[in-house]
Design a protein around this motif. Structure first.
Motif, PDB file in Angstrom:
ATOM      1  N   VAL A 168       9.620  -3.562   9.036  1.00 21.12           N
ATOM      2  CA  VAL A 168      10.288  -4.204   7.904  1.00 21.12           C
ATOM      3  C   VAL A 168      11.785  -3.957   7.975  1.00 21.12           C
ATOM      4  O   VAL A 168      12.233  -2.821   8.191  1.00 21.12           O
ATOM      5  N   THR A 169      12.568  -5.023   7.782  1.00 14.91           N
ATOM      6  CA  THR A 169      14.019  -4.898   7.644  1.00 14.91           C
ATOM      7  C   THR A 169      14.397  -5.225   6.204  1.00 14.91           C
ATOM      8  O   THR A 169      13.585  -5.758   5.437  1.00 14.91           O
ATOM      9  N   VAL A 197      15.016   0.578   9.734  1.00 17.38           N
ATOM     10  CA  VAL A 197      13.760  -0.159   9.652  1.00 17.38           C
ATOM     11  C   VAL A 197      12.649   0.760   9.143  1.00 17.38           C
ATOM     12  O   VAL A 197      12.688   1.980   9.328  1.00 17.38           O
ATOM     13  N   ALA A 198      11.683   0.139   8.481  1.00 15.40           N
ATOM     14  CA  ALA A 198      10.466   0.837   8.058  1.00 15.40           C
ATOM     15  C   ALA A 198       9.310   0.326   8.899  1.00 15.40           C
ATOM     16  O   ALA A 198       9.132  -0.881   9.044  1.00 15.40           O
ATOM     17  N   MET A 199       8.551   1.245   9.457  1.00 11.88           N
ATOM     18  CA  MET A 199       7.350   0.881  10.205  1.00 11.88           C
ATOM     19  C   MET A 199       6.160   1.289   9.348  1.00 11.88           C
ATOM     20  O   MET A 199       5.945   2.477   9.092  1.00 11.88           O
ATOM     21  N   VAL A 200       5.419   0.271   8.895  1.00  8.68           N
ATOM     22  CA  VAL A 200       4.378   0.464   7.893  1.00  8.68           C
ATOM     23  C   VAL A 200       3.010   0.408   8.562  1.00  8.68           C
ATOM     24  O   VAL A 200       2.709  -0.519   9.320  1.00  8.68           O
ATOM     25  N   PHE A 201       2.194   1.400   8.245  1.00 15.53           N
ATOM     26  CA  PHE A 201       0.838   1.495   8.777  1.00 15.53           C
ATOM     27  C   PHE A 201      -0.140   1.444   7.614  1.00 15.53           C
ATOM     28  O   PHE A 201      -0.029   2.228   6.657  1.00 15.53           O
ATOM     29  N   GLY A 202      -1.095   0.528   7.674  1.00 18.20           N
ATOM     30  CA  GLY A 202      -2.047   0.395   6.585  1.00 18.20           C
ATOM     31  C   GLY A 202      -1.398  -0.208   5.356  1.00 18.20           C
ATOM     32  O   GLY A 202      -0.479  -1.024   5.450  1.00 18.20           O
ATOM     33  N   LEU A 241       6.881   5.093   8.495  1.00 15.95           N
ATOM     34  CA  LEU A 241       7.937   5.727   9.288  1.00 15.95           C
ATOM     35  C   LEU A 241       9.244   5.027   8.942  1.00 15.95           C
ATOM     36  O   LEU A 241       9.379   3.819   9.167  1.00 15.95           O
ATOM     37  N   LEU A 242      10.182   5.749   8.376  1.00 13.50           N
ATOM     38  CA  LEU A 242      11.518   5.223   8.136  1.00 13.50           C
ATOM     39  C   LEU A 242      12.382   5.645   9.325  1.00 13.50           C
ATOM     40  O   LEU A 242      12.671   6.838   9.496  1.00 13.50           O
ATOM     41  N   TYR A 243      12.750   4.670  10.153  1.00 12.30           N
ATOM     42  CA  TYR A 243      13.577   4.977  11.323  1.00 12.30           C
ATOM     43  C   TYR A 243      15.025   4.724  10.938  1.00 12.30           C
ATOM     44  O   TYR A 243      15.463   3.590  10.761  1.00 12.30           O
ATOM     45  N   LEU A 244      15.765   5.816  10.778  1.00  7.76           N
ATOM     46  CA  LEU A 244      17.104   5.787  10.197  1.00  7.76           C
ATOM     47  C   LEU A 244      18.148   5.934  11.298  1.00  7.76           C
ATOM     48  O   LEU A 244      18.086   6.862  12.116  1.00  7.76           O
TER      49      LEU A 244
END
Length: 207
Positions: free
Chosen positions: A31-32, A43-48, A95-98
């Motif tokens: 997600v952006t 970006v946020a990497m969303v699982f479930g 996961l918030l990849y900062l």
């Protein structure tokens, strides 16, 4: 989130299959966002479906080109990222990849700090010797991202007490803090020990 912090909104969501060098794979909805306070391309990497969970697991991972991409053994960033993706893919979460290379000082400054560490300074002393903050990270954008995803209460996957404190001050309820694994090697032990002794990281180092 504090009332003075503007809301962010979801910009794009795209599904990405992830593969690591050891063969592990997972799939994340990546997600952006529009309107992040620092203007960064986080970006946020969303699982479930973490928004449906009472307190989803969240990892705030600061970008580390040397560790995440090239496998540098001077830090534990690469193994922490790999661990986080596996845990999140199993349990659900975010996961918030900062984009905060070198605890917020940037890649070139981080490499300059490495050169000073080679002369005997620890990771925090090296930053200070360069006239830079020991840790310049601000997690306002992270709180905005979580809010935009409909998440207000989390379990934080982190050894760093400052992350939880900042998120709490920004209106995100941190129900508990879950430590990561310990990824100590001969080349990063001094770095990890400095994090324990200088900033209270919960890393169980032998001795």
């Amino acid at each position: 989130m504090t009332s003075s912090t503007a809301a962010a909104t979801v910009r794009t969501t795209v599904r990405i299959p992830l593969r690591f060098g050891d063969g592990f794979g997972a799939t994340a909805d990546t997600v952006t966002f529009h309107g992040l306070a620092d203007g960064g391309e986080h970006v946020a990497m969303v699982f479930g479906d973490p928004a449906a969970m009472a307190a989803p697991l969240v990892r705030m991972h600061s970008e580390c080109l040397t560790g995440d991409v090239f496998g540098s053994a001077r830090c534990d960033c690469g193994p922490q990222l790999r661990e986080a993706v596996e845990r999140l893919s199993q349990e659900g979460g975010v996961l918030l990849y900062l984009r905060q290379e070198g605890r917020g000082i940037g890649l070139y400054n981080k490499l300059d700090a490495y050169a000073l560490q080679d002369l005997g300074l620890d990771t925090y002393e090296a930053n200070s010797a360069l006239g830079l903050p020991e840790d310049g990270r601000d997690y306002t954008a992270a709180a905005q991202m979580l809010t935009a995803l409909g998440i207000g209460t989390i379990s934080l996957l982190s050894n760093n007490p400052d992350k939880g404190a900042q998120l709490s001050a920004l209106g995100i309820a941190v129900r508990d803090r879950v430590p990561t694994g310990v990824f100590a090697t001969a080349t990063n032990l001094g770095y990890l020990r400095a994090k324990v002794e200088r900033t209270g990281h919960t890393i169980a180092l032998a001795g």
